[in-house]
Design an enzyme around this catalytic site. Sequence first.
Site, PDB file in Angstrom:
ATOM      1  N   GLU A   1     -26.120  98.996 -10.956  1.00 19.18           N
ATOM      2  CA  GLU A   1     -26.914  98.634 -12.128  1.00 19.18           C
ATOM      3  C   GLU A   1     -27.959  97.559 -11.811  1.00 19.18           C
ATOM      4  O   GLU A   1     -29.086  97.630 -12.268  1.00 19.18           O
ATOM      5  CB  GLU A   1     -25.958  98.129 -13.220  1.00 19.18           C
ATOM      6  CG  GLU A   1     -26.600  97.993 -14.572  1.00 19.18           C
ATOM      7  CD  GLU A   1     -25.559  97.650 -15.640  1.00 19.18           C
ATOM      8  OE1 GLU A   1     -24.485  98.290 -15.645  1.00 19.18           O
ATOM      9  OE2 GLU A   1     -25.810  96.746 -16.436  1.00 19.18           O
ATOM     10  N   ASP A   2     -27.588  96.585 -11.014  1.00 20.43           N
ATOM     11  CA  ASP A   2     -28.441  95.402 -10.864  1.00 20.43           C
ATOM     12  C   ASP A   2     -29.080  95.208  -9.490  1.00 20.43           C
ATOM     13  O   ASP A   2     -29.864  94.286  -9.307  1.00 20.43           O
ATOM     14  CB  ASP A   2     -27.644  94.131 -11.191  1.00 20.43           C
ATOM     15  CG  ASP A   2     -27.208  94.093 -12.638  1.00 20.43           C
ATOM     16  OD1 ASP A   2     -27.837  94.794 -13.453  1.00 20.43           O
ATOM     17  OD2 ASP A   2     -26.244  93.377 -12.952  1.00 20.43           O
TER      18      ASP A   2
ATOM     19  N   HIS B   1     -18.922  96.318  -9.271  1.00 19.93           N
ATOM     20  CA  HIS B   1     -19.247  97.037 -10.510  1.00 19.93           C
ATOM     21  C   HIS B   1     -20.698  96.905 -10.954  1.00 19.93           C
ATOM     22  O   HIS B   1     -21.194  97.764 -11.683  1.00 19.93           O
ATOM     23  CB  HIS B   1     -18.288  96.658 -11.651  1.00 19.93           C
ATOM     24  CG  HIS B   1     -18.605  95.367 -12.343  1.00 19.93           C
ATOM     25  ND1 HIS B   1     -18.081  94.167 -11.941  1.00 19.93           N
ATOM     26  CD2 HIS B   1     -19.395  95.100 -13.401  1.00 19.93           C
ATOM     27  CE1 HIS B   1     -18.536  93.218 -12.737  1.00 19.93           C
ATOM     28  NE2 HIS B   1     -19.343  93.738 -13.635  1.00 19.93           N
TER      29      HIS B   1
ATOM     30  N   ASP C   1     -14.679  92.652 -16.903  1.00 19.34           N
ATOM     31  CA  ASP C   1     -16.092  92.286 -16.849  1.00 19.34           C
ATOM     32  C   ASP C   1     -16.485  91.541 -18.124  1.00 19.34           C
ATOM     33  O   ASP C   1     -17.071  90.457 -18.099  1.00 19.34           O
ATOM     34  CB  ASP C   1     -16.885  93.599 -16.694  1.00 19.34           C
ATOM     35  CG  ASP C   1     -18.383  93.447 -16.863  1.00 19.34           C
ATOM     36  OD1 ASP C   1     -18.921  92.444 -16.368  1.00 19.34           O
ATOM     37  OD2 ASP C   1     -19.000  94.338 -17.475  1.00 19.34           O
TER      38      ASP C   1
HETATM   39 MN    MN Z   1     -20.697  92.730 -15.028  1.00 19.33          MN
END
Ligand code: MN
Length: 499
Positions: A66-67, A62, A128
């Site tokens: 994003e990262d 997930h 999360d």
């Molecule tokens: Mn997360």
Amino acid sequence: MQTPPSKEGAELITKAYEFAQKAHKDHKRYSEEPYFTHLVETAKTLAEFGLGPKTISAGLLHDTIEDTKTTGETIEKEFGAEILFLVQGTTKLGKLKYRGVERHTESLRKLFVATSQDIRVLIIKLADRLDNMRTLAHVPKEKQKRIASETLEIYVPLAYRLGVRKLHRELEDLAFMYTYPDEYKKIKEVLKRKGGEILKRLEKLQKSVKKTFAKEKFTAIQTECRIKGLFSLYKKLQRKDMDIEKIYDVAALRIIVPTASDCYQALGIIHGVWRPLPGRIKDYIAFPRPNGYQSLHTTIFTGDGSIFEIQIRTQQMHREAEYGIASHFLYKDGSMKHLFNQNIEWLLQLLPNSKVQEDKSASFKKKGKKPKVPKWVTQLVEEQQSTSLEPQEFIKSLKADFFEHRIFVFTPKGDVVDLPIESSPIDFAYAIHSDIGDHISGTKVNGKLVSLETKLKNGDIVQIDIKEASHPTQKWFNLAKTTLAKRHIKSALQKTAEV
Ligand code: MN
């Protein structure tokens, strides 16, 4: 018959596990642990909730888009469109395009849109958030409070609305600790002082309940004692002059029986022995709460000075109460929580014997086969899309419509309508249908004629009379509380103005 283990499911999870480990290999958490532990914890929660290999894999992946440098194309190529959709749904918007509050609210809006297409997106987001809250102690102080209050304001109500009690309660108590540290300490002390004794009295009741049922040859029961969550206890104490003796459900006895009709029989047995407190008998089996919760509740005098709540339900109702919407994904053989440990060897060892099977919702593209998204989620998204509110307004209306205290009122036929507190008959009418809302001519509440200014209360039975000639007015607009009603009235008013 047990479901045969699926090799593909096991392979998929393993692949996602290794992919995520590699993609995040240079990242550390505030705790100095590898970032990867966050992904394993998220996936573990999803496994515990009985979600399938695709959702678990999306949980592992997930944060990749994003990262890390991973692109959506790579995820799609390696894991397919369905997992990409789940990962993208939980990914925040880019930092460059949006800033601050705007980025935050737009990300939330995006989360809702994705959720309205697939409810698993929200479940991943909640899993999360649970790990983020569990590890919040390592996060810099100034960030802690912001994350905790966001959890309390947005994610806790969402978990509640999905009926996922297990998540809702832990998130709530963790957030409580950071948002109101003094109050949290106070409640802990109250419980420390009184909790043990209350539990002892409840266990005594538990024993005599078991004995009573045995005498009645009613043996298929399980009982358990439960203690109220800290935050919900705090909220209740505030309403009861901080006097714990005035709260009858600090601890409650749960009775679990095989069938719904056993529930009523069990209630009969209880009331035959212990006197119930008037007005506290609730039949949530015939009238489930809007989040789906079912149980019979009663509060009884134990006879030696105590008063306790008793909750009676079936195993199925119990599972749904604990896992809510996620229980609809649960595998028949229970959960896959044992699949996960900190290392992949352990995971691999277990997988060949596991009960892994494909998600029930695997038919991703086929319409109608996906798990049902609750009506309030789709409603919310429709409203937001049609009003194009400013970010601040969006959060405000989100809170007003969905996160504030709710009331549950009934149609004359007994259907439940879920509205924000202090709603008017106008809100009720529009919640039923816009054609009814647009032609209100009169209202009866509990059989009595009332004005449109009436504020509806929990449990009211509301009847709307309509007339073709009746149309919305500015006054209606001022009386309406929900975005839905306001929007319909506004567009009706605009139409008349154009004529
Ligand atoms: Mn997360």
